[in-house]
Design an enzyme around this catalytic site. Structure first.
Site: not given
Ligand code: NAD
Length: 472
Positions: A146-147, A223-224, A245-246, A279, A376
């Site tokens: 979402w970010n 995501g995370s 990309e985490l 991120c 983080e």
């Molecule tokens: P998140 O991992 O909770 O969610 C990311 C996405 O994954 C969301 O769409 C979510 O609905 C989905 N998701 C959640 N659980 C899942 C599962 N079990 N299986 C499949 N998909 C699932 O992360 P967040 O809270 O949305 O974002 C924050 C994190 O993302 C931070 O750690 C940040 O650093 C990282 N991030 C990294 C980058 C990058 O380019 N490296 C960019 C943006 C955010």
């Protein structure tokens, strides 16, 4: 409400829906259709069926469709950006800028795909010739947070489509509206049915359906680290290529010879852009002892001068809302824990409006064992540490399992090279804090991910190299 699920070129609805809330006042910004495994499987079937026609289309034709999509996205930047600001709480100029930036990915990859690819290799024998072709990897599952919901999805969609792959997407349910409109620009541009598909719904249902589908060959996830690890495990079952990309934990290092004006400007951007929910955002500040007091005082003064408010206000605030109350609580908990352990907050208290707002905060004297020093933060707070020499600060900066980005401020050219080579991160901003461009490879080391997005590296992630050995 416009239908928001896209399968085989048809925008459609489902019986379940999910409201999308504005983090400032809790009002309903919009709704998305909420699908599940059945919709995700149908989407993957459609992407599989569309693959050969799309990948056989001449690069020139794919390129012109992507250019048209870029024009449509850029033309709707104000409207889609406003929607993005409403659903994600962002400052409107940042949100509109994100949509315009997303268009740039489509433009850049539309151009890149027209460059020659593959290679002819030197021959080992006079009756043999050797060459490589680059072919699309297959159907790509593209899963985004979402970010930066628009630009992160664009950074995956544009190279995947340019390479000749078809895509099944899932986006975060916390900010799905603007990116749905971005994808609508692709269908409005005339991309063939099934080339791009989008299913909203529970994360695991769509992810599992995509990863279990035999045509899916690449999964790209942002995501995370925790969720990324789970996706990598699932991808391993069918040996699907993961592009991850985490999380990040970026060090921001200010050496004694730094231009402190530039360093403070960079620190404000690197820490507070998108309310710290980035991120690549600066997470830990390391400042040389000889300039610690001066830098810290200037940085704190800049923070104290910040305004906090609704990102859609006419007088655009410096800091907008977080995505939700949970994010605010998580940041505040880290700050409170650090203060409880003896840290000192060096910035003022803020009167916050109601809504998911979080006060910006800088702290010094933060003990190493608290989360603010090591985890983080993903919000507008940070610890500032002092250091004495280069080796010490490199060891501190690298003492994390994450390695996405880092920032270095120094005027010493030799040190720039030494530090850039030793800092264990994928992206280093040197004397500036906005490294993202469509043509550069973005990605992390260690547990910040696998692979690179953007630039020609980003295109190769969606291609297979095919080797031909030819007897003549
Ligand atoms: P998140 O991992 O909770 O969610 C990311 C996405 O994954 C969301 O769409 C979510 O609905 C989905 N998701 C959640 N659980 C899942 C599962 N079990 N299986 C499949 N998909 C699932 O992360 P967040 O809270 O949305 O974002 C924050 C994190 O993302 C931070 O750690 C940040 O650093 C990282 N991030 C990294 C980058 C990058 O380019 N490296 C960019 C943006 C955010």
């Amino acid at each position: 409400m416009k239908p928001s699920i896209l399968i085989d070129g048809v925008w459609q609805d489902t019986k379940d829906h999910k409201d999308v809330l504005n983090p400032v006042d809790g009002s309903v910004v919009g709704r998305v259709a909420y699908g599940g495994a059945a919709e995700a499987e149908a989407a993957a079937d459609a992407a599989a069926a569309a693959l050969s026609a799309w990948s056989d289309l001449p690069a020139r034709s794919r390129s012109s469709l992507l250019h048209r999509a870029a024009d449509l996205i850029a033309g709707r930047a104000e409207e889609i950006g406003t929607l993005l600001a409403r659903e994600a709480g962002k400052r409107k100029p940042e949100a509109v800028g994100e949509v315009s930036f997303s268009a740039e990915y489509f433009r850049w990859f539309a151009e890149e795909i027209r460059r020659p690819s593959g290679s002819v290799l030197p021959n080992e024998a006079s009756d043999r010739r050797h060459m490589t072709l680059r072919r699309p990897a297959g159907v790509v599952a593209s899963l985004t947070p979402w970010n930066f919901p628009c630009s992160i999805q664009a950074r995956k969609l544009a190279p995947a489509l340019a390479a000749g792959c078809t895509v099944v997407a899932r986006v975060s349910e916390q900010a799905p509206l603007a990116v749905t409109e971005l994808i609508r620009c692709l269908t409005d541009a005339g991309l063939p049915a099934g080339t791009v598909n989008l299913v909203h719904g529970p994360a695991a249902a769509a992810t599992d359906a995509y990863l279990n589908h035999p045509a899916v060959r690449v999964v790209t996830f942002t995501g995370s680290t925790e969720v990324g690890r789970g996706i990598m495990e699932k991808a391993s079952r069918r040996v699907v290529r993961p592009l991850l990309e985490l999380g990040g934990n970026a060090p921001f290092i200010v050496f004694d010879d730094a231009d402190l004006d530039a360093a403070v400007t960079g620190a404000m951007l690197a820490k507070f852009r998108n309310t710290g929910q980035s991120c690549i955002g600066a997470n830990r500040f390391f400042v040389h002892a000889s300039v610690f007091d001066e830098f810290t005082a200037r940085f704190a003064a800049a923070v104290d001068a910040m305004t906090v408010g609704d990102g859609l206000d006419k007088n655009v605030p410096d800091l907008a809302a977080c995505i939700d109350d949970r994010r605010v609580q998580s940041v505040n908990k880290m700050v409170d824990e650090a203060i409880g352990a003896g840290a000192r907050k060096i910035t003022r208290d803020f009167d916050l409006p109601s809504g998911a707002f979080c006060a910006p905060a800088l702290l010094t004297g933060v003990p190493d064992h608290v989360d603010l020093a090591s985890e983080e933060v993903f919000g507008p707070a940070a610890a500032i540490f002092s250091f004495e020499d280069e080796a010490e600060v490199l060891a501190q900066a690298n003492a994390t399992e994450l390695g996405l980005a880092g920032y270095v401020y120094t005027r010493d050219q030799s040190r720039i090279w030494r530090v850039a080579e030793q800092l264990d991160v994928g992206i280093t901003g040197i004397n500036h804090a906005l490294p993202s461009v469509p043509f550069a490879p973005m990605g992390g080391t260690k547990q910040s991910g696998l692979g690179r997005e953007g630039g020609s590296h980003g295109l190769e992630e969606f291609e297979e190299s095919r080797y031909l050995s030819i007897g003549i």
